[in-house]
Structure formats: C-alpha cells, structure tokens
Design a protein around this motif. Structure first.
Motif, mmCIF file in Angstrom:
data_model
loop_
_atom_site.group_PDB
_atom_site.id
_atom_site.type_symbol
_atom_site.label_atom_id
_atom_site.label_comp_id
_atom_site.label_asym_id
_atom_site.label_seq_id
_atom_site.Cartn_x
_atom_site.Cartn_y
_atom_site.Cartn_z
ATOM 1 N N GLY A 71 -31.155 22.839 22.005
ATOM 2 C CA GLY A 71 -30.693 23.794 21.002
ATOM 3 C C GLY A 71 -30.755 23.200 19.615
ATOM 4 N N GLN A 72 -30.899 24.063 18.629
ATOM 5 C CA GLN A 72 -30.984 23.612 17.246
ATOM 6 C C GLN A 72 -30.098 24.484 16.369
ATOM 7 O OE1 GLN A 72 -34.983 23.284 15.800
ATOM 8 N NE2 GLN A 72 -34.388 22.510 13.790
ATOM 9 N N ALA A 73 -29.228 23.827 15.622
ATOM 10 C CA ALA A 73 -28.426 24.493 14.615
ATOM 11 C C ALA A 73 -29.022 24.173 13.250
ATOM 12 C CB ALA A 73 -26.975 24.018 14.700
ATOM 13 N N GLU A 74 -28.377 24.616 12.207
ATOM 14 C CA GLU A 74 -28.917 24.396 10.865
ATOM 15 C C GLU A 74 -29.021 22.921 10.526
ATOM 16 O OE1 GLU A 74 -27.787 25.447 6.225
ATOM 17 O OE2 GLU A 74 -26.959 26.648 7.856
ATOM 18 N N ASP A 75 -28.056 22.125 10.978
ATOM 19 C CA ASP A 75 -28.023 20.712 10.583
ATOM 20 C C ASP A 75 -28.038 19.754 11.761
ATOM 21 O OD1 ASP A 75 -25.567 21.352 11.597
ATOM 22 O OD2 ASP A 75 -24.414 20.339 10.044
ATOM 23 N N ALA A 76 -28.418 20.213 12.950
ATOM 24 C CA ALA A 76 -28.430 19.327 14.120
ATOM 25 C C ALA A 76 -29.337 19.904 15.199
ATOM 26 C CB ALA A 76 -27.019 19.133 14.669
ATOM 27 N N VAL A 77 -29.856 19.018 16.043
ATOM 28 C CA VAL A 77 -30.653 19.425 17.196
ATOM 29 C C VAL A 77 -30.204 18.595 18.392
ATOM 30 C CG1 VAL A 77 -32.525 17.815 16.633
ATOM 31 C CG2 VAL A 77 -33.001 19.790 18.077
ATOM 32 N N PHE A 78 -30.174 19.225 19.585
ATOM 33 C CA PHE A 78 -29.668 18.577 20.783
ATOM 34 C C PHE A 78 -30.652 18.769 21.929
ATOM 35 C CE2 PHE A 78 -26.031 20.143 18.354
ATOM 36 C CZ PHE A 78 -25.315 18.970 18.156
ATOM 37 N N LEU A 79 -30.801 17.723 22.745
ATOM 38 C CA LEU A 79 -31.612 17.783 23.958
ATOM 39 C C LEU A 79 -30.802 17.205 25.102
ATOM 40 C CD1 LEU A 79 -33.610 16.811 21.425
ATOM 41 C CD2 LEU A 79 -35.319 16.852 23.219
ATOM 42 N N LEU A 80 -30.742 17.920 26.204
ATOM 43 C CA LEU A 80 -30.101 17.431 27.420
ATOM 44 C C LEU A 80 -31.172 17.314 28.492
ATOM 45 C CD1 LEU A 80 -27.318 16.720 28.740
ATOM 46 C CD2 LEU A 80 -27.332 19.053 29.652
ATOM 47 N N MET A 81 -31.420 16.082 28.972
ATOM 48 C CA MET A 81 -32.509 15.824 29.908
ATOM 49 C C MET A 81 -32.001 15.090 31.138
ATOM 50 S SD MET A 81 -35.185 14.485 27.004
ATOM 51 C CE MET A 81 -33.856 13.584 26.207
ATOM 52 N N ASP A 82 -32.804 15.141 32.202
ATOM 53 C CA ASP A 82 -32.498 14.339 33.380
ATOM 54 C C ASP A 82 -32.558 12.856 33.016
ATOM 55 O OD1 ASP A 82 -32.161 16.502 34.999
ATOM 56 O OD2 ASP A 82 -34.144 16.408 35.908
ATOM 57 N N PHE A 83 -31.696 12.079 33.628
ATOM 58 C CA PHE A 83 -31.660 10.638 33.394
ATOM 59 C C PHE A 83 -32.633 9.936 34.338
ATOM 60 C CE2 PHE A 83 -30.235 6.352 34.282
ATOM 61 C CZ PHE A 83 -29.872 5.860 33.034
ATOM 62 N N HIS A 84 -33.435 9.042 33.779
ATOM 63 C CA HIS A 84 -34.271 8.138 34.574
ATOM 64 C C HIS A 84 -33.996 6.718 34.107
ATOM 65 C CE1 HIS A 84 -36.349 11.507 36.334
ATOM 66 N NE2 HIS A 84 -36.724 11.950 35.143
ATOM 67 N N THR A 85 -34.172 5.761 34.985
ATOM 68 C CA THR A 85 -33.781 4.385 34.707
ATOM 69 C C THR A 85 -34.811 3.680 33.840
ATOM 70 O OG1 THR A 85 -32.707 4.297 36.875
ATOM 71 C CG2 THR A 85 -33.112 2.194 35.756
ATOM 72 N N PRO A 86 -34.383 3.062 32.743
ATOM 73 C CA PRO A 86 -35.327 2.264 31.946
ATOM 74 C C PRO A 86 -35.904 1.122 32.780
ATOM 75 C CG PRO A 86 -33.281 2.651 30.732
ATOM 76 C CD PRO A 86 -33.038 3.104 32.143
ATOM 77 N N VAL A 87 -37.164 0.780 32.510
ATOM 78 C CA VAL A 87 -37.812 -0.332 33.218
ATOM 79 C C VAL A 87 -37.306 -1.643 32.622
ATOM 80 C CG1 VAL A 87 -40.000 -1.428 33.820
ATOM 81 C CG2 VAL A 87 -39.864 1.075 33.632
ATOM 82 N N ALA A 88 -36.707 -2.474 33.454
ATOM 83 C CA ALA A 88 -36.199 -3.762 32.995
ATOM 84 C C ALA A 88 -37.352 -4.721 32.723
ATOM 85 C CB ALA A 88 -35.259 -4.365 34.042
ATOM 86 N N HIS A 89 -37.144 -5.659 31.797
ATOM 87 C CA HIS A 89 -38.196 -6.607 31.435
ATOM 88 C C HIS A 89 -38.718 -7.365 32.649
ATOM 89 C CE1 HIS A 89 -37.297 -6.923 26.845
ATOM 90 N NE2 HIS A 89 -37.268 -5.682 27.279
ATOM 91 N N GLU A 90 -37.809 -7.765 33.537
ATOM 92 C CA GLU A 90 -38.234 -8.577 34.671
ATOM 93 C C GLU A 90 -39.025 -7.777 35.713
ATOM 94 O OE1 GLU A 90 -33.859 -7.382 35.244
ATOM 95 O OE2 GLU A 90 -35.144 -8.165 33.634
#
Length: 307
Positions: free
Chosen positions: A81-100
């Motif tokens: 959603g987007q208001a006049e002074d802000a925008v929001f996104l709600l997404m599924d969570f996926h795990t960041p790839v760790a360096h190792e």
C-alpha cells in the motif's frame, strides 16, 4: 509499528495478531525492515518514507507485476500500500544466505538465478516505465573520483602505481562503447550475496529498488565485487561461463562469453573507479590493494580484448 499491525488486521491482511521479531539491517536500501511472526508463519515488512519512497514505490509496482506474470524466484507480496508520504510492503519471509553457506555450487545457482531474471523480455516490464539509460562519463564526477583514489593510495606511500591510476582515469572514454552495446536486459541493479534468500533448495532475489534495463553483465560484475569484498571465494571466469550457458539456454540465443566478459570488466572498472575510494579512506593496505588490483585487472583485460 503496533498501529500499522492493527491496520493489517483490520484490512484482513493477516488473520491474527503479529509480533515483531527483529529489525533487519541488511537489504533495507534506505527503508525500514522488520521480521514479523504470526503463529508459524513469518513475514517481512518493508516501510519507506522520505528519500527512499520513490524507489520502494517502484519496488512495490514490480512485486505486483511479478505476481501477475508469475515471475520465478521472487518473494510473494502479501500486501502492499502507498499513502501520500509512505509506502509499505508485506512479503513472505525467506532466510538470508549466511556467508559460510557460500560454495561453488551455491554460486553457480546464483548465476542461474541472475540469468533467469535477465532472460525476461524488457517489454514485460513496460508498465513500470523502465528504459535503457546510456552510460556517459561525467568529467566532474570522474575528476573527484580520481582525487579520492589519489588520496587513498597516498595513505600507503610507494605501494601503488600512481601512473597506472592516472592512465585509467584518462582512459575512461573506452567504457561507454562497451557498456552501451546491446542487447539490453532486465537488470536487478543491486545483485549481491546479501540480497539472495533461500527456502530449502530454492534461491530468491529481493530488494528490487534499483531495477532497470541495462546489461546483465553489470549484475554479474557487482555480485563478484561485493562477494569478494565479503570474503566469499568465487571463480569468476568459471561462473561467467556458467552464466552465459544458462542465459543461452533460457533465451535460445548464443550469449558470447567474451562479449559478457568485456561488459563485466568495463562495469567493474567504472564502479570501482567511481565509488570504491569513498569506502577505502583509512583502510588497510591489503583492503586497498584488493580493489586497486580489481580495477587494474579489469583495465588490462579491456586493453587485451579490444581487437
């Protein structure tokens, strides 16, 4: 945050109350990111105001279009959603790839993901108003970058070839003809290891704020540059060849490795010369040498491959 979560409940975006797990620092791109939990489900909430608003609004438009087109390896947008002074996104969570976790197999998978994005016809993204912007060398910006590099190398007297730096500076005009050559592809614009997520064996790509139309080699080059700076071992030549093979298979067109390598080295040279000195002031000789050698190597490759 509590007020925003209440709005999600009222809109039926979430079936029950969510709790905030943590704020996420990586991949925010100037916005704010939070990990949320609702029962066994996890989400990511991205919110932007001020300077970050236009790019996150573009990202929201991309996620909506990606859902309609069923583009692969893109996190699902649950609500935006987007208001006049802000925008929001709600997404599924996926795990960041760790360096190792990074190894040769995962790096090859990343190149395949990159190729899948680049195989999408730019016309598909016409509703976003994206177009190719030709590369041009800005004399004032380049002069400032040159002075910044002189200052950085000057912190380590006698350790670096200042004449080579000067030669590179005066040879930047070599780059636009390479970087402006077609074909043009859908490009992520910030393709690096910390913007890759995983869910089981599947990789996902996030943070589409810099999405555009350009040369795919720029994404490949940036992945190598950021990955090496993070200490991730990458066989760049082998991975470039794998990227070319994957893109050829996806598009049905022969993607010439030498063409991509020239674009990749030109992109690497321009990015390293233009921006890296800002991050190297006060850095160790080893850190400076890694970036300077990257720039010098790219320049040498371009000279060798001109004929």
């Amino acid at each position: 945050m509590e007020k925003l979560l209440k709005q999600f409940l009222e809109k039926g975006v979430l079936p029950s109350a969510c709790e905030v797990e943590q704020e996420i620092r990586v991949g925010a791109g100037g916005a704010s990111l939070w990990a949320l939990r609702e029962g066994a489900r996890r989400y990511v909430l991205k919110a932007a105001q001020g300077e970050a608003l236009p790019s996150v609004a573009k990202e929201l438009a991309f996620y909506r279009l990606a859902a309609r087109l069923s583009l692969p390896n893109v996190p699902a947008l649950r609500w935006g959603g987007q208001a006049e002074d802000a925008v929001f996104l709600l997404m599924d969570f996926h795990t960041p790839v760790a360096h190792e976790q990074w190894d040769s197999a995962l790096a090859r998978q990343a190149m395949e993901l990159c190729a899948r994005l680049h195989s999408q016809p730019p016309a598909l993204l016409a509703p976003l108003g994206l177009s190719f912007s030709p590369c041009a060398i800005d004399p004032g910006f380049s002069a400032n970058a040159y002075r910044a590099w002189q200052a950085v190398l000057g912190e380590h007297p006698g350790c670096f070839d200042l004449a080579l730096l000067k030669e590179i500076y005066h040879s930047l005009s070599l780059l636009p003809p390479v970087l402006n050559a077609p074909p043009y592809r859908v490009c992520h614009g910030d393709f690096h290891p910390e913007n890759l997520l995983c869910n089981g064996d599947t990789l996902y790509l996030c943070d589409f704020q810099n999405l555009g139309v350009g040369q795919g080699a720029g994404d490949v080059s940036f992945f190598f540059s950021r990955g090496s700076a993070m200490g991730i071992p990458l066989d760049e030549e082998s991975l470039t060849l794998h990227y070319c093979q994957a893109l050829s298979a996806l598009t049905g067109e022969r993607v010439e490795p030498l063409h991509v390598q020239r674009q990749r080295h030109a992109s690497s040279l321009l990015t390293t010369f233009s921006f890296w000195a800002d991050y190297l002031s006060g850095a160790s000789q080893e850190a400076v040498a890694a970036r300077f050698q990257e720039m010098a190597g790219a320049y040498a490759f371009l000279l060798r491959s001109r004929s």
